[in-house]
Design an enzyme around this catalytic site. Structure first.
Site, mmCIF file in Angstrom:
data_model
loop_
_atom_site.group_PDB
_atom_site.id
_atom_site.type_symbol
_atom_site.label_atom_id
_atom_site.label_comp_id
_atom_site.label_asym_id
_atom_site.label_seq_id
_atom_site.Cartn_x
_atom_site.Cartn_y
_atom_site.Cartn_z
ATOM 1 N N THR A 126 0.825 -1.211 0.000
ATOM 2 C CA THR A 126 0.000 0.000 0.000
ATOM 3 C C THR A 126 0.862 1.266 0.000
ATOM 4 O O THR A 126 1.980 1.266 0.536
ATOM 5 C CB THR A 126 -0.891 -0.003 1.269
ATOM 6 O OG1 THR A 126 -1.455 1.293 1.451
ATOM 7 C CG2 THR A 126 -0.112 -0.344 2.528
ATOM 8 N N ASP A 127 0.289 2.355 -0.532
ATOM 9 C CA ASP A 127 0.991 3.642 -0.484
ATOM 10 C C ASP A 127 1.116 4.161 0.950
ATOM 11 O O ASP A 127 1.921 5.054 1.226
ATOM 12 C CB ASP A 127 0.293 4.682 -1.381
ATOM 13 C CG ASP A 127 -1.142 4.993 -0.980
ATOM 14 O OD1 ASP A 127 -1.674 4.334 -0.061
ATOM 15 O OD2 ASP A 127 -1.742 5.901 -1.592
ATOM 16 N N GLU A 128 0.332 3.585 1.883
ATOM 17 C CA GLU A 128 0.373 4.100 3.260
ATOM 18 C C GLU A 128 1.723 3.862 3.929
ATOM 19 O O GLU A 128 2.021 4.486 4.944
ATOM 20 C CB GLU A 128 -0.741 3.463 4.109
ATOM 21 C CG GLU A 128 -2.101 3.881 3.637
ATOM 22 C CD GLU A 128 -3.207 3.731 4.675
ATOM 23 O OE1 GLU A 128 -2.903 3.477 5.857
ATOM 24 O OE2 GLU A 128 -4.370 3.885 4.288
ATOM 25 N N TYR A 151 -1.339 -0.377 11.210
ATOM 26 C CA TYR A 151 -1.584 -1.069 9.937
ATOM 27 C C TYR A 151 -0.441 -0.817 8.960
ATOM 28 O O TYR A 151 0.172 -1.748 8.432
ATOM 29 C CB TYR A 151 -2.911 -0.602 9.319
ATOM 30 C CG TYR A 151 -3.023 -0.917 7.835
ATOM 31 C CD1 TYR A 151 -3.135 -2.231 7.396
ATOM 32 C CD2 TYR A 151 -2.976 0.099 6.874
ATOM 33 C CE1 TYR A 151 -3.206 -2.523 6.027
ATOM 34 C CE2 TYR A 151 -3.047 -0.186 5.513
ATOM 35 C CZ TYR A 151 -3.164 -1.498 5.106
ATOM 36 O OH TYR A 151 -3.218 -1.790 3.761
ATOM 37 N N LYS A 155 2.470 -3.296 7.289
ATOM 38 C CA LYS A 155 2.645 -3.510 5.844
ATOM 39 C C LYS A 155 4.085 -3.160 5.432
ATOM 40 O O LYS A 155 4.675 -3.846 4.602
ATOM 41 C CB LYS A 155 1.653 -2.652 5.047
ATOM 42 C CG LYS A 155 0.197 -3.049 5.192
ATOM 43 C CD LYS A 155 -0.130 -4.444 4.662
ATOM 44 C CE LYS A 155 -0.061 -4.541 3.161
ATOM 45 N NZ LYS A 155 -0.528 -5.881 2.681
HETATM 46 P P1 NAD Z 1 -9.932 -6.878 2.964
HETATM 47 O O1 NAD Z 1 -9.853 -6.588 4.423
HETATM 48 O O2 NAD Z 1 -11.184 -6.575 2.227
HETATM 49 O O3 NAD Z 1 -9.611 -8.422 2.706
HETATM 50 C C1 NAD Z 1 -8.584 -9.108 3.386
HETATM 51 C C2 NAD Z 1 -8.828 -10.598 3.217
HETATM 52 O O4 NAD Z 1 -7.751 -11.294 3.870
HETATM 53 C C3 NAD Z 1 -10.132 -11.085 3.878
HETATM 54 O O5 NAD Z 1 -10.834 -11.922 2.988
HETATM 55 C C4 NAD Z 1 -9.642 -11.852 5.094
HETATM 56 O O6 NAD Z 1 -10.508 -12.913 5.464
HETATM 57 C C5 NAD Z 1 -8.295 -12.352 4.624
HETATM 58 N N1 NAD Z 1 -7.370 -12.654 5.724
HETATM 59 C C6 NAD Z 1 -7.103 -11.870 6.801
HETATM 60 N N2 NAD Z 1 -6.224 -12.483 7.595
HETATM 61 C C7 NAD Z 1 -5.886 -13.650 6.996
HETATM 62 C C8 NAD Z 1 -4.990 -14.703 7.319
HETATM 63 N N3 NAD Z 1 -4.261 -14.678 8.429
HETATM 64 N N4 NAD Z 1 -4.896 -15.763 6.469
HETATM 65 C C9 NAD Z 1 -5.667 -15.815 5.340
HETATM 66 N N5 NAD Z 1 -6.524 -14.839 5.003
HETATM 67 C C10 NAD Z 1 -6.636 -13.773 5.807
HETATM 68 O O7 NAD Z 1 -8.686 -6.118 2.306
HETATM 69 P P2 NAD Z 1 -8.536 -5.492 0.859
HETATM 70 O O8 NAD Z 1 -8.948 -4.082 0.915
HETATM 71 O O9 NAD Z 1 -9.084 -6.398 -0.133
HETATM 72 O O10 NAD Z 1 -6.934 -5.481 0.741
HETATM 73 C C11 NAD Z 1 -6.242 -6.602 0.221
HETATM 74 C C12 NAD Z 1 -4.741 -6.315 0.250
HETATM 75 O O11 NAD Z 1 -4.455 -5.153 -0.524
HETATM 76 C C13 NAD Z 1 -4.210 -6.032 1.649
HETATM 77 O O12 NAD Z 1 -2.942 -6.615 1.740
HETATM 78 C C14 NAD Z 1 -4.102 -4.514 1.709
HETATM 79 O O13 NAD Z 1 -3.068 -4.133 2.574
HETATM 80 C C15 NAD Z 1 -3.765 -4.203 0.271
HETATM 81 N N6 NAD Z 1 -4.185 -2.869 -0.208
HETATM 82 C C16 NAD Z 1 -5.489 -2.444 -0.033
HETATM 83 C C17 NAD Z 1 -5.865 -1.207 -0.548
HETATM 84 C C18 NAD Z 1 -7.284 -0.694 -0.402
HETATM 85 O O14 NAD Z 1 -7.529 0.459 -0.727
HETATM 86 N N7 NAD Z 1 -8.234 -1.495 0.043
HETATM 87 C C19 NAD Z 1 -4.928 -0.406 -1.224
HETATM 88 C C20 NAD Z 1 -3.624 -0.870 -1.371
HETATM 89 C C21 NAD Z 1 -3.270 -2.105 -0.870
HETATM 90 O O1 DAU Z 2 -4.072 4.021 0.643
HETATM 91 C C1 DAU Z 2 -4.323 2.655 0.622
HETATM 92 C C2 DAU Z 2 -5.078 2.258 1.866
HETATM 93 O O2 DAU Z 2 -6.384 2.777 1.722
HETATM 94 C C3 DAU Z 2 -5.114 0.757 2.109
HETATM 95 O O3 DAU Z 2 -3.808 0.306 2.361
HETATM 96 C C4 DAU Z 2 -6.020 0.414 3.283
HETATM 97 O O4 DAU Z 2 -6.144 -0.993 3.416
HETATM 98 C C5 DAU Z 2 -7.387 1.012 3.031
HETATM 99 O O5 DAU Z 2 -8.216 0.773 4.160
HETATM 100 C C6 DAU Z 2 -7.272 2.513 2.788
HETATM 101 O O6 DAU Z 2 -6.849 3.212 3.963
HETATM 102 P P1 DAU Z 2 -7.503 4.610 4.400
HETATM 103 O O7 DAU Z 2 -7.281 4.812 5.839
HETATM 104 O O8 DAU Z 2 -7.079 5.696 3.477
HETATM 105 O O9 DAU Z 2 -9.044 4.255 4.071
HETATM 106 P P2 DAU Z 2 -10.406 4.531 4.833
HETATM 107 O O10 DAU Z 2 -11.501 4.142 3.876
HETATM 108 O O11 DAU Z 2 -10.426 3.942 6.193
HETATM 109 O O12 DAU Z 2 -10.394 6.106 4.970
HETATM 110 C C7 DAU Z 2 -10.292 6.952 3.820
HETATM 111 C C8 DAU Z 2 -10.295 8.388 4.321
HETATM 112 O O13 DAU Z 2 -11.594 8.684 4.839
HETATM 113 C C9 DAU Z 2 -9.330 8.640 5.461
HETATM 114 O O14 DAU Z 2 -8.819 9.953 5.343
HETATM 115 C C10 DAU Z 2 -10.204 8.546 6.702
HETATM 116 C C11 DAU Z 2 -11.547 9.064 6.226
HETATM 117 N N1 DAU Z 2 -12.724 8.494 6.888
HETATM 118 C C12 DAU Z 2 -12.836 7.131 6.926
HETATM 119 C C13 DAU Z 2 -13.920 6.545 7.532
HETATM 120 C C14 DAU Z 2 -14.032 5.028 7.611
HETATM 121 C C15 DAU Z 2 -13.718 9.315 7.402
HETATM 122 O O15 DAU Z 2 -13.615 10.541 7.342
HETATM 123 N N2 DAU Z 2 -14.795 8.724 8.015
HETATM 124 C C16 DAU Z 2 -14.935 7.370 8.103
HETATM 125 O O16 DAU Z 2 -15.932 6.910 8.700
#
Ligand code: NAD
Ligand code: DAU
Length: 337
Positions: A126-128, A151, A155
């Site tokens: 992730t970019d985070e 988190y 990562k």
């Molecule tokens: P998500 O939380 O929707 O899904 C995570 C999945 O992993 C779930 O199905 C969960 O059951 C499974 N899981 C958790 N712990 C596990 C374990 N110990 N063994 C096997 N499975 C397990 O997450 P997502 O948003 O789909 O993100 C997927 C990946 O992409 C993550 O690694 C996250 O860091 C990365 N990522 C997410 C975003 C985003 O914006 N959502 C952006 C960049 C990178």
């Molecule tokens: O940038 C990539 C990341 O994006 C991934 O690595 C993470 O898995 C994914 O959860 C996401 O992280 P963020 O913290 O950016 O996402 P989130 O949807 O939780 O929040 C997006 C923005 O919105 C952040 O600035 C917090 C704000 N927010 C979020 C929630 C849930 C609110 O203002 N209110 C809310 O209730």
């Protein structure tokens, strides 16, 4: 013939990726290892229930015996590791499981892959990991790692382990770092699906602090295509950033969603800010464009509207998530397996 192990394939990005793989790589077998934590939803994979080339296994990436068995039984060629605890707010409340899954789990996968001589390992990050930006500039692959939350720290630790396996053992490992994803099947704890589903139920929309934090949004299918490009054409030991040049303050996102839903701004409620909240993310994805020949295809206007319509049209999916009923879907459809 290729067999890939996708971990976390019942999550948001994972279920979209598995669907894309089955559509676009029909000759490949996809082994899908997912623990089905609260974020995993087997119902998101319902269309693949009778697909012989999709092998769903409920289990933990930190279970070395299971992972070793799967890699050998299915002669896995490549791993895409998406399994993770993914929500920043939950990591603030309870960081322990983030270290167990994101750090230790990734190390177990890497070690099993090394022993089984898996040809390629894509660590989905992730970019985070880069922390927070000021008003100008973008993250490149050379930006320092300055994670803010448990988190993102977990990562970043996993990224460093993955790159250490490449350097120390000569393993073919690629790390990808993507910006914020949106699209169908996202758990309604993240900003966009939370706001859509709350608005559909007439509930308040909790905006953290002033709502002027900026995120760089990419459609989940563009991210999944980038992962396939990295798998196909990436270079071992390298890091690739993915993003869509699409920055928006949170408050503007919420307002656009309300417009698409035909609801008023009175639903917005400013609440206490997230501790350690990163102010701005922005990704420079020029390396991926240049070296992987990848480019995002979904415009934000189109993608956001489609996403809103998806949540409107799939009310049952998110209502079962909210009621907790989704957790018994696996048992009901697969029995005790
Ligand atoms: P998500 O939380 O929707 O899904 C995570 C999945 O992993 C779930 O199905 C969960 O059951 C499974 N899981 C958790 N712990 C596990 C374990 N110990 N063994 C096997 N499975 C397990 O997450 P997502 O948003 O789909 O993100 C997927 C990946 O992409 C993550 O690694 C996250 O860091 C990365 N990522 C997410 C975003 C985003 O914006 N959502 C952006 C960049 C990178
Ligand atoms: O940038 C990539 C990341 O994006 C991934 O690595 C993470 O898995 C994914 O959860 C996401 O992280 P963020 O913290 O950016 O996402 P989130 O949807 O939780 O929040 C997006 C923005 O919105 C952040 O600035 C917090 C704000 N927010 C979020 C929630 C849930 C609110 O203002 N209110 C809310 O209730």
């Amino acid at each position: 013939m290729t067999t890939v192990l996708v971990t976390g394939g019942a999550g948001f990005i994972g279920s979209n990726l598995v669907g894309l793989l089955r559509r676009e790589r029909p000759e490949w077998t996809v082994v899908n290892l997912d623990k089905l934590t609260y974020a995993g939803n087997a119902e998101s994979l319902a269309d693949l229930r009778h697909d012989p080339k999709h092998v769903f296994v409920r289990g933990d990436i930190a279970d070395a015996d299971l992972v070793d068995h799967l890699l050998r039984e299915h002669a896995v060629d490549a791993i895409l590791n998406l399994a993770a605890e993914s929500h920043v707010d939950r990591s603030i409340l309870g960081p322990g499981i983030f270290v167990e899954t994101n750090v230790s789990g990734t190390q177990v996968l890497l070690e099993c892959a090394r022993q089984a001589k898996v040809k390629r390992f894509v660590q989905v990050s992730t970019d985070e990991v880069y922390g927070s930006l000021g008003p100008a500039g973008k993250f490149t692959e050379e930006s320092p790692l300055q994670p803010s939350s448990p988190y993102s720290a977990s990562k970043a630790a996993a990224d460093l382990l993955a790159l250490a396996y490449a350097r120390t053992y000569g393993m073919d490992v690629i790390v990808t770092r993507c910006s914020n994803n949106y699209g169908p099947y996202q758990f309604p704890e993240k900003l966009i699906p939370l706001m859509i589903t709350n608005a559909l139920e007439g509930r308040r929309l909790p905006v953290y602090g002033d709502g002027l934090q900026v995120r760089d949004w990419i459609h989940v299918v563009d991210h999944c295509r980038a992962l396939l490009a990295a798998l196909d054409r990436g270079k071992g030991g390298e890091v690739y950033n993915f993003g869509s040049d699409n920055e928006w303050p949170n408050l503007e996102i919420v307002q656009r969603l309300l417009e698409l839903l035909g609801r008023g701004r009175e639903l917005i409620e400013h609440v206490k800010d997230r501790p350690g909240h990163d102010r701005r993310y922005a990704i420079d994805a020029s390396k991926a464009r240049r070296e992987l020949g990848w480019a995002p295809q979904v415009s934000f206007a189109q993608g956001l509207e489609q996403t809103v319509r998806w949540y409107q049209g799939n009310r049952g999916w998110w209502e079962r998530v909210r009621s907790g009923e989704y957790r018994s879907w696996y048992e009901r459809n697969y029995g005790a397996r």
